[in-house]
Design an enzyme around this catalytic site. Structure first.
Site, PDB file in Angstrom:
ATOM      1  N   TYR A 144       0.790  -1.126  -0.074  1.00  0.00           N
ATOM      2  CA  TYR A 144      -0.056  -0.108  -0.023  1.00  0.00           C
ATOM      3  C   TYR A 144       0.888   1.404   0.022  1.00  0.00           C
ATOM      4  CZ  TYR A 144      -3.288   3.491   1.675  1.00  0.00           C
ATOM      5  OH  TYR A 144      -4.201   4.500   1.625  1.00  0.00           O
ATOM      6  N   ASP A 239       9.293   2.858   0.099  1.00  0.00           N
ATOM      7  CA  ASP A 239       8.120   3.518   0.754  1.00  0.00           C
ATOM      8  C   ASP A 239       8.379   3.331   2.312  1.00  0.00           C
ATOM      9  OD1 ASP A 239       5.877   4.656   1.770  1.00  0.00           O
ATOM     10  OD2 ASP A 239       4.436   3.519   0.655  1.00  0.00           O
ATOM     11  N   LYS A 267       3.895   8.631   9.113  1.00  0.00           N
ATOM     12  CA  LYS A 267       3.701   8.246  10.497  1.00  0.00           C
ATOM     13  C   LYS A 267       4.588   8.582  11.512  1.00  0.00           C
ATOM     14  CE  LYS A 267       0.754   4.534   8.420  1.00  0.00           C
ATOM     15  NZ  LYS A 267       0.897   4.095   7.103  1.00  0.00           N
TER      16      LYS A 267
HETATM   17  C1  LIG Z   1       0.323   4.563   6.039  1.00  0.00           C
HETATM   18  C2  LIG Z   1       0.899   4.474   4.495  1.00  0.00           C
HETATM   19  C3  LIG Z   1       1.042   5.550   3.392  1.00  0.00           C
HETATM   20  C4  LIG Z   1      -0.147   6.512   3.461  1.00  0.00           C
HETATM   21  O1  LIG Z   1       0.282   7.371   4.500  1.00  0.00           O
HETATM   22  P1  LIG Z   1      -0.979   8.476   5.008  1.00  0.00           P
HETATM   23  O2  LIG Z   1      -0.354   9.315   5.809  1.00  0.00           O
HETATM   24  O3  LIG Z   1      -2.060   7.679   5.675  1.00  0.00           O
HETATM   25  O4  LIG Z   1      -1.663   9.174   3.583  1.00  0.00           O
HETATM   26  C5  LIG Z   1       1.852   5.072   2.365  1.00  0.00           C
HETATM   27  N1  LIG Z   1       2.739   4.273   2.429  1.00  0.00           N
HETATM   28  C6  LIG Z   1       2.761   3.174   3.419  1.00  0.00           C
HETATM   29  C7  LIG Z   1       3.931   2.117   3.397  1.00  0.00           C
HETATM   30  C8  LIG Z   1       1.917   3.587   4.467  1.00  0.00           C
HETATM   31  O5  LIG Z   1       2.040   2.314   5.344  1.00  0.00           O
END
Ligand SMILES: *Cc1c(COP(=O)(O)O)cnc(C)c1O
Length: 430
Positions: A144, A239, A267
């Site tokens: 994701y 990511d 995060k």
């Molecule tokens: C949580 C997450 C996102 C999205 O971040 P948001 O702050 O919710 O937009 C993108 N990539 C990864 C790997 C994530 O865990």
């Protein structure tokens, strides 16, 4: 368990928000029942509007590595906001957080702060395309990367596919530039590069895929991605919105010792306030406006209150032994649960890395790709989730989501939780 107030609030919320929520998984659809409305949190505990208390393993889906309302973060936020919450002009706090990060991270030379993980990834993709002059990107099924158009794509059938949109409203044109392959599958990656030679701007991966179960990759697979990217002048984008500052201060890049070309964070970086970031070498970052021609901007980017929270949190993370302690608490917790499942011959296993864990209802020794998760097994999670709530343990409301151990989860608390989880596992798996 009393739920009257949460039920009433949810009824009201349904009038205001689609599904009654501002982010879909919060609606409890995959576990059933009413979402609990949380009133406050302190340390590893949260309390809902009906006064029920829980040990929280969701931790706001990852940002709260110090637990709820940690003293240093609260103090920094309070002090900063007194002097104004936003200026739309540079502040010293942005320099301070950037220096804290860059001087402790050899994988990036410059970064840019944004306001969410989604925004960081969306821009990082644009940067990869702008830098390479190529259009296509390659992603993995089961990773994701937020909700931007190019990434709301799931695999079709076949080894290498253009994805299908995983959301209405995403035009085919976007999806046609996104190649989707299975995780831990070198053949598929190789095949993609054969088919789309010189067209792939970047490979994007969660180096620790943790948004669809915890699909731990072989280090050699990540190394393979590094090599094939270098060979084809494709950028490797890690990511690290979940894994950054979680597996260690330098995230998965540091953990595996693999240098990506671009890294995205989110995060933990904001200490519980909305911050994201993307970073790379000075050369790659020079493509970003106003130095370069890849545009990106943000009214609240580098927001001083959020920066102060990030500085306070990351300063704690840098203290000696911080990650070692988190890691050893977590492995102890996970080890006991696995031993228990083994002695009772339950089809249950906890996968973990650092302070991330995932409850999997499986007999498999490893689960490394999305299609190895049996959707049927989620019925056990649903049961477990409900039983745990009744006994004061809060997990994220989906069996595909991982759990987090924070600094505030003491060994004593974890030992207590362990016993409760064992009891509930037996009930859930009867
Ligand atoms: C949580 C997450 C996102 C999205 O971040 P948001 O702050 O919710 O937009 C993108 N990539 C990864 C790997 C994530 O865990």
């Amino acid at each position: 368990m009393k739920k009257d107030k949460s039920i009433a609030l949810f009824e009201k919320a349904k009038k205001y928000f689609p599904g009654g929520v501002n982010s879909p998984v919060r609606a409890f659809r995959s576990v059933g029942g009413t979402p609990l409305f949380i009133r406050k949190g302190k340390g590893c505990k949260i309390e809902d509007e009906d006064g029920n208390q829980f040990v929280d393993f969701c931790c706001s889906w990852g940002p709260l590595i110090l637990g709820h309302a940690p003293e240093p973060v609260v103090a920094a936020v309070r002090k900063t906001v007194e002097d104004g919450s936003s200026f739309g002009a540079p502040t010293a706090l942005e320099n301070e957080l950037a220096e804290l990060i860059l001087s402790n991270n050899k994988f990036i030379e410059k970064l840019r702060f944004v306001s969410s993980g989604t925004e960081a990834v969306m821009t990082a993709i644009r940067l990869a395309r702008g830098f390479t002059g190529r259009k296509k990107i390659l992603k993995f099924e089961g990773c994701y990367h937020g909700h931007s158009d190019s990434l709301l794509v799931k695999a079709g059938s076949g080894l290498v596919t253009f994805g299908n949109t995983s959301s209405a409203g995403v035009p085919e044109a976007f999806v046609n530039e996104t190649i989707v392959v299975g995780l831990n599958n070198r053949e598929a990656v190789k095949e993609a590069f054969q088919q789309f030679k010189n067209e792939i701007a970047c490979i994007i991966i969660e180096p620790v895929p943790a948004n669809n179960g915890l699909l731990l990759q072989d280090k050699s697979f990540l190394q393979y991605l590094r090599e094939i990217c270098t060979e084809h002048k494709t950028l490797l984008l890690f990511d690290e919105v979940i894994s950054g500052f979680r597996l260690g201060f330098t995230g998965a890049a540091g953990y595996y010792g693999i240098a990506p070309d671009i890294i995205t964070y989110g995060k933990i970086i904001g200490g519980g306030l909305p911050v994201g970031a993307y970073g790379a070498s000075s050369e790659i970052m020079s493509k970003i406006s106003p130095d370069g021609d890849v545009y990106q901007a943000g009214t609240l980017s580098g927001n001083p209150v959020a920066m102060a929270a990030g500085i306070a949190q990351l300063t704690e993370c840098l203290k000696p032994g911080f990650y070692e302690s988190l890691q050893s608490k977590t492995s102890e917790f996970v080890k006991s649960l696995n031993e228990f499942a083994e002695t009772r011959r339950l089809s249950f296993k906890v996968f973990s890395i650092g302070s991330i864990f995932w409850f999997a209802f499986t007999d498999m020794v490893t689960v490394q790709a999305a299609d190895q998760i049996d959707p049927e097994s989620m019925k056990y999670f649903r049961k477990l989730h409900a039983e745990l709530l009744e006994r004061g343990i809060y997990l994220g409301p989906s069996g595909y989501e991982v759990g987090f151990v924070s600094q505030a989860h003491s060994t004593e608390i974890l030992n207590g939780c362990k016993r409760v989880i064992m009891e509930c596992l037996e009930i859930a798996m009867q």
